[in-house]
Design a protein around this motif. Structure first.
Motif, short mmCIF file in Angstrom:
data_model
loop_
_atom_site.label_atom_id
_atom_site.label_comp_id
_atom_site.label_asym_id
_atom_site.label_seq_id
_atom_site.Cartn_x
_atom_site.Cartn_y
_atom_site.Cartn_z
N GLY A 40 -7.63 46.11 8.00
CA GLY A 40 -6.98 45.15 7.10
C GLY A 40 -5.85 44.31 7.57
N GLY A 41 -5.76 44.08 9.03
CA GLY A 41 -4.50 43.46 9.66
C GLY A 41 -4.35 43.94 10.86
N VAL A 42 -3.14 43.78 11.22
CA VAL A 42 -2.60 44.00 12.48
C VAL A 42 -1.57 44.77 12.22
CG1 VAL A 42 -1.15 41.96 12.77
CG2 VAL A 42 -1.59 43.34 14.68
N ARG A 43 -1.45 45.92 13.00
CA ARG A 43 -0.29 46.96 12.92
C ARG A 43 0.95 46.60 13.62
NH1 ARG A 43 1.52 51.69 15.64
NH2 ARG A 43 2.33 53.24 14.27
N VAL A 44 2.22 46.41 13.18
CA VAL A 44 3.23 45.77 13.71
C VAL A 44 4.30 46.57 13.60
CG1 VAL A 44 4.82 43.79 13.48
CG2 VAL A 44 2.48 43.38 13.06
N ALA A 45 4.97 46.86 14.75
CA ALA A 45 6.26 47.58 14.77
C ALA A 45 7.18 46.67 15.40
CB ALA A 45 5.99 48.90 15.31
N ARG A 46 8.71 47.16 15.18
CA ARG A 46 9.65 46.46 16.12
C ARG A 46 10.51 47.62 16.90
NH1 ARG A 46 12.56 41.61 16.43
NH2 ARG A 46 11.29 40.52 14.93
N ASP A 47 10.53 47.35 18.23
CA ASP A 47 11.14 48.60 18.70
C ASP A 47 10.54 49.98 18.46
OD1 ASP A 47 12.51 46.80 20.49
OD2 ASP A 47 14.39 46.72 19.15
N HIS A 48 9.39 50.02 18.21
CA HIS A 48 8.70 51.36 17.93
C HIS A 48 8.89 51.78 16.68
CE1 HIS A 48 8.15 51.02 22.18
NE2 HIS A 48 9.34 51.49 22.54
N GLN A 49 9.74 51.12 15.66
CA GLN A 49 10.10 51.69 14.43
C GLN A 49 9.17 50.76 13.23
OE1 GLN A 49 12.18 54.32 13.79
NE2 GLN A 49 12.04 54.36 16.49
N ASN A 50 9.22 51.46 12.03
CA ASN A 50 8.82 50.67 10.98
C ASN A 50 7.37 50.04 11.15
OD1 ASN A 50 11.28 51.28 9.58
ND2 ASN A 50 12.18 49.64 10.64
N ALA A 51 6.46 50.82 11.60
CA ALA A 51 5.03 50.20 11.79
C ALA A 51 4.41 50.10 10.61
CB ALA A 51 4.30 51.26 12.73
N HIS A 52 3.73 48.93 10.39
CA HIS A 52 3.02 48.70 9.29
C HIS A 52 1.82 47.68 9.29
CE1 HIS A 52 6.16 45.59 9.39
NE2 HIS A 52 5.25 44.85 8.75
N ALA B 9 -5.38 45.41 17.80
CA ALA B 9 -4.65 45.15 16.58
C ALA B 9 -3.46 46.10 16.31
CB ALA B 9 -5.66 45.39 15.38
N ASP B 10 -2.70 46.54 17.34
CA ASP B 10 -1.44 47.25 17.23
C ASP B 10 -0.44 46.76 18.22
OD1 ASP B 10 0.38 49.15 17.15
OD2 ASP B 10 -0.64 50.96 18.06
N VAL B 11 0.59 45.93 17.69
CA VAL B 11 1.63 45.22 18.52
C VAL B 11 3.01 45.72 18.14
CG1 VAL B 11 1.74 43.30 16.78
CG2 VAL B 11 2.20 42.98 19.28
N ASP B 12 3.88 45.85 19.23
CA ASP B 12 5.26 46.15 18.93
C ASP B 12 6.25 45.03 19.36
OD1 ASP B 12 7.62 47.57 18.90
OD2 ASP B 12 6.97 49.36 19.93
N PHE B 13 7.07 44.29 18.66
CA PHE B 13 8.12 43.23 18.66
C PHE B 13 9.18 44.03 19.22
CE2 PHE B 13 6.43 40.55 14.80
CZ PHE B 13 5.32 40.57 15.43
N MET B 14 9.73 43.67 20.44
CA MET B 14 10.74 44.16 21.24
C MET B 14 11.93 43.50 20.97
SD MET B 14 9.15 46.64 22.33
CE MET B 14 10.29 47.52 23.27
N GLY B 15 13.11 43.95 20.77
CA GLY B 15 14.36 43.36 20.44
C GLY B 15 14.78 43.08 18.99
N ALA B 16 16.01 43.17 18.69
CA ALA B 16 16.60 42.85 17.24
C ALA B 16 15.93 41.62 16.93
CB ALA B 16 17.91 43.20 17.49
N VAL B 17 16.10 41.79 15.52
CA VAL B 17 15.77 40.68 14.55
C VAL B 17 16.67 39.65 15.11
CG1 VAL B 17 15.66 39.59 12.47
CG2 VAL B 17 14.72 41.84 12.97
N GLY B 18 15.97 38.31 15.30
CA GLY B 18 17.03 37.45 15.73
C GLY B 18 17.49 36.97 17.05
N SER B 19 16.72 38.24 17.85
CA SER B 19 17.26 38.16 19.46
C SER B 19 16.25 37.19 20.00
CB SER B 19 17.07 39.35 20.03
OG SER B 19 15.80 39.94 19.66
N GLU B 20 15.13 36.51 19.23
CA GLU B 20 14.07 35.78 20.06
C GLU B 20 14.82 34.47 20.51
OE1 GLU B 20 12.09 38.29 16.85
OE2 GLU B 20 13.77 37.10 17.06
N VAL B 21 14.30 34.01 21.83
CA VAL B 21 14.86 32.49 22.51
C VAL B 21 13.67 31.93 23.06
CG1 VAL B 21 16.40 32.14 24.18
CG2 VAL B 21 17.07 33.95 23.01
N MET B 22 13.60 30.60 22.60
CA MET B 22 12.56 30.01 23.31
C MET B 22 12.91 28.31 23.51
SD MET B 22 9.88 29.10 20.01
CE MET B 22 9.25 27.97 21.27
N HIS B 23 12.06 27.77 24.05
CA HIS B 23 12.47 26.42 24.39
C HIS B 23 11.09 25.77 24.15
CE1 HIS B 23 16.20 27.71 26.83
NE2 HIS B 23 16.60 26.70 26.35
#
Length: 324
Positions: free
Chosen positions: A44-56, A138-152
């Motif tokens: 029913g969707g993609v499994r998302v965690a951030r830094d291996h925590q709070n997978a949903h 369907a299993d992805v892990d966002f690395m880095g704290a919220v707000g740490s994203e940087v792009m141009h």
């Protein structure tokens, strides 16, 4: 606006999920990897965690190209360089002249391919200092704290119009923290030369970025590789958006910030896939050759990564019982 993500991999999921969740825009995902698509449908969707925590599980809409009937305002493309030409050919029936496209893929060579399908003034390029890991279908892990994203971001050709300005607003609302640049090639090559150090060296030695930066000689190695890349770019008339010293310093700051992260090139290497070294170190070497400058270190590193790829076939199974 509505977005369509071509390539539901690590970065495709990162951009699509953040746009959907934080900017409140409609997002569809297009992918050709069957285990990935079928697993999304099954759970029913993609499994998302951030830094291996709070997978949903985050509900998303995902389709094979042949099954998709939508008409996004903007396509976002994240594919491996080696796969892009075939992917675009397969997706071509979905493309229309009124659509825009954004891509922040690693390496160089993709914009020329994308430009075969879209008006040049509708192409927005980017670079992303955003670490993400695809653990499996369907299993992805966002690395880095919220707000740490940087792009141009920058225009492939032309200037910002109303649609491009809305893309920037949506990316900002998503928390992707975009910065605009009017120096397209300088923006792109600044990321390429960074990856030419961290991605390639971490891959050859199969190490995390934190392990890499623990070696006292990293700064000297980075200086040598950056100087060669900058010399080649200067001969080609490309002015990078960061100074040599800023690039050198960023190796340390980024590697420490993502100390447990394996770069994307290693993720491909560890799974037995070809790496994108030809589009990173090899691309720098190509610029040098085209302007009568031999990038000896980058030529050598390109060969070293390919040697490491070749040597995978000789590695023995660690669990195998040795012959008596």
């Amino acid at each position: 606006m509505k977005y369509g993500i071509i390539g539901a991999g690590a970065m495709g999921y990162r951009y699509g999920v953040m746009l959907q969740a934080n900017a409140g825009v409609e997002v569809d995902f297009i992918d050709t990897w069957e285990p990935n698509v079928e697993q999304v449908k099954a759970q029913g969707g993609v499994r998302v965690a951030r830094d291996h925590q709070n997978a949903h599980v985050v509900p998303i809409n995902i389709y094979y190209p042949e099954d998709y009937q939508g008409h996004p305002d903007v396509w976002i493309i994240f594919k491996k360089q080696m796969q892009l030409a075939d992917e675009l050919k397969r997706d071509a029936p979905l493309f229309h002249d009124d659509q825009y496209v954004f891509s922040a893929m690693n390496g160089m060579g993709h914009f020329e391919k994308i430009a075969q399908y879209f008006p040049h003034q509708h192409i927005v390029g980017g670079t992303a200092m955003i670490a993400t890991v695809l653990n499996g279908p369907a299993d992805v892990d966002f690395m880095g704290a919220v707000g740490s994203e940087v792009m141009h971001m920058g225009m492939y050709e032309g200037t910002q119009d109303a649609t491009v300005k809305q893309i920037v607003r949506d990316f900002t609302a998503a928390g992707l923290n975009p910065s605009w640049s009017d120096n397209f090639m300088g923006m792109c090559m600044s990321k390429v030369v960074f990856n030419a150090v961290t991605n390639s060296l971490c891959t050859m030695f199969e190490i995390q970025m934190g392990q890499f930066i623990s070696y006292p000689g990293v700064r000297a190695m980075a200086t040598q590789m950056f100087n060669e890349a900058y010399d080649a770019c200067e001969r080609a008339g490309i002015k990078l958006i960061e100074t040599r010293q800023e690039e050198i310093d960023s190796v340390e700051t980024v590697s420490r910030a993502y100390q447990y992260h394996y770069p994307s090139m290693y993720q491909d290497f560890s799974k037995g896939r070809p790496t994108e070294v030809d589009y990173i170190n090899g691309y720098i070497a190509k610029i040098g050759r085209e302007h009568d400058y031999v990038c000896r270190v980058h030529e050598f590193v390109t060969h070293e990564v390919h040697l490491a790829e070749t040597m995978r076939q000789f590695k023995k199974d660690k669990n195998a019982v040795p012959a008596s």
